[in-house]
Write an enzyme that holds these catalytic residues in place. Structure first.
Site, PDB file in Angstrom:
ATOM      1  N   TRP A 114      -7.330   3.712 -10.930  1.00  0.00           N
ATOM      2  CA  TRP A 114      -6.734   3.655  -9.521  1.00  0.00           C
ATOM      3  C   TRP A 114      -7.394   2.620  -8.525  1.00  0.00           C
ATOM      4  O   TRP A 114      -6.998   1.807  -7.788  1.00  0.00           O
ATOM      5  CB  TRP A 114      -6.626   5.045  -9.014  1.00  0.00           C
ATOM      6  CG  TRP A 114      -5.841   5.043  -7.644  1.00  0.00           C
ATOM      7  CD1 TRP A 114      -6.436   4.925  -6.274  1.00  0.00           C
ATOM      8  CD2 TRP A 114      -4.338   4.921  -7.428  1.00  0.00           C
ATOM      9  NE1 TRP A 114      -5.476   5.000  -5.240  1.00  0.00           N
ATOM     10  CE2 TRP A 114      -4.264   4.900  -5.963  1.00  0.00           C
ATOM     11  CE3 TRP A 114      -3.422   4.640  -8.302  1.00  0.00           C
ATOM     12  CZ2 TRP A 114      -2.871   4.764  -5.256  1.00  0.00           C
ATOM     13  CZ3 TRP A 114      -2.129   4.743  -7.798  1.00  0.00           C
ATOM     14  CH2 TRP A 114      -1.974   4.853  -6.233  1.00  0.00           C
ATOM     15  N   TRP A 115      -8.793   2.713  -8.719  1.00  0.00           N
ATOM     16  CA  TRP A 115      -9.508   1.987  -7.663  1.00  0.00           C
ATOM     17  C   TRP A 115      -9.383   0.437  -8.150  1.00  0.00           C
ATOM     18  O   TRP A 115      -9.244  -0.394  -7.340  1.00  0.00           O
ATOM     19  CB  TRP A 115     -11.076   2.185  -7.655  1.00  0.00           C
ATOM     20  CG  TRP A 115     -11.392   3.355  -6.987  1.00  0.00           C
ATOM     21  CD1 TRP A 115     -10.658   4.296  -6.175  1.00  0.00           C
ATOM     22  CD2 TRP A 115     -12.603   4.052  -7.014  1.00  0.00           C
ATOM     23  NE1 TRP A 115     -11.294   5.390  -5.667  1.00  0.00           N
ATOM     24  CE2 TRP A 115     -12.608   5.447  -6.296  1.00  0.00           C
ATOM     25  CE3 TRP A 115     -13.895   3.735  -7.946  1.00  0.00           C
ATOM     26  CZ2 TRP A 115     -13.534   6.134  -6.097  1.00  0.00           C
ATOM     27  CZ3 TRP A 115     -14.651   4.665  -7.511  1.00  0.00           C
ATOM     28  CH2 TRP A 115     -14.849   6.137  -6.758  1.00  0.00           C
ATOM     29  N   TYR A 133       0.720  -1.209  -0.057  1.00  0.00           N
ATOM     30  CA  TYR A 133      -0.089   0.034   0.127  1.00  0.00           C
ATOM     31  C   TYR A 133       0.614   1.327  -0.153  1.00  0.00           C
ATOM     32  O   TYR A 133       0.755   2.086  -0.770  1.00  0.00           O
ATOM     33  CB  TYR A 133      -0.762  -0.030   1.266  1.00  0.00           C
ATOM     34  CG  TYR A 133      -2.086   1.184   1.180  1.00  0.00           C
ATOM     35  CD1 TYR A 133      -2.989   1.105   0.536  1.00  0.00           C
ATOM     36  CD2 TYR A 133      -1.627   2.414   1.859  1.00  0.00           C
ATOM     37  CE1 TYR A 133      -4.182   2.084   0.392  1.00  0.00           C
ATOM     38  CE2 TYR A 133      -2.643   3.508   1.837  1.00  0.00           C
ATOM     39  CZ  TYR A 133      -3.763   3.317   1.166  1.00  0.00           C
ATOM     40  OH  TYR A 133      -4.469   4.385   1.329  1.00  0.00           O
ATOM     41  N   HIS A 148       1.375   3.989  -3.183  1.00  0.00           N
ATOM     42  CA  HIS A 148       1.125   5.425  -2.975  1.00  0.00           C
ATOM     43  C   HIS A 148       2.378   6.306  -2.913  1.00  0.00           C
ATOM     44  O   HIS A 148       2.259   7.493  -3.295  1.00  0.00           O
ATOM     45  CB  HIS A 148       0.415   5.910  -1.540  1.00  0.00           C
ATOM     46  CG  HIS A 148      -1.028   5.498  -1.439  1.00  0.00           C
ATOM     47  ND1 HIS A 148      -1.497   4.196  -1.468  1.00  0.00           N
ATOM     48  CD2 HIS A 148      -1.807   6.296  -1.752  1.00  0.00           C
ATOM     49  CE1 HIS A 148      -2.542   4.123  -1.697  1.00  0.00           C
ATOM     50  NE2 HIS A 148      -3.090   5.514  -1.696  1.00  0.00           N
TER      51      HIS A 148
END
Length: 104
Positions: A76-77, A18, A22
């Site tokens: 992105w989702w 994660y 990012h």
């Protein structure tokens, strides 16, 4: 500016992934969010519960309904869906938080 906070949930074992995703956020996504009126966007992780706490400042007049329909956001989702709890449309499951204290 409006302060906005919400939580999301990370799937177990994906803490490093994660952060990596990012750290490498797509420039076009950052631009879209900024151009849409989202500023000072931070996400914190509670490592014990895997709860993600997000905080952002929104420009007055921010229109939240525009973001979910943008193709960059949908992409992105889909990219993040394997490591987070999501809704049927791949959007992250979010819980809005009510501000109960603020100090400048």
């Amino acid at each position: 500016m409006i302060r906005n906070a919400f939580t999301m949930k990370l799937k177990p074992g994906f803490e490093a992934e994660y952060k990596k995703r990012h750290d490498e956020i797509w420039p076009e996504l950052s631009k879209l969010l900024s151009d849409s009126g989202i500023h000072e966007y931070s996400i914190f992780l509670d490592e014990q519960t895997l709860t993600l706490f997000a905080f952002q400042k929104l420009e007055d007049g921010f229109e939240p309904s525009k973001i979910p329909n943008d193709p960059i956001v949908k992409k992105w989702w889909a990219y993040m869906a394997d490591i987070m709890e999501t809704n049927d449309d791949n959007s992250p499951v979010e819980t809005s938080l009510r501000e109960v204290f603020f100090m400048e």
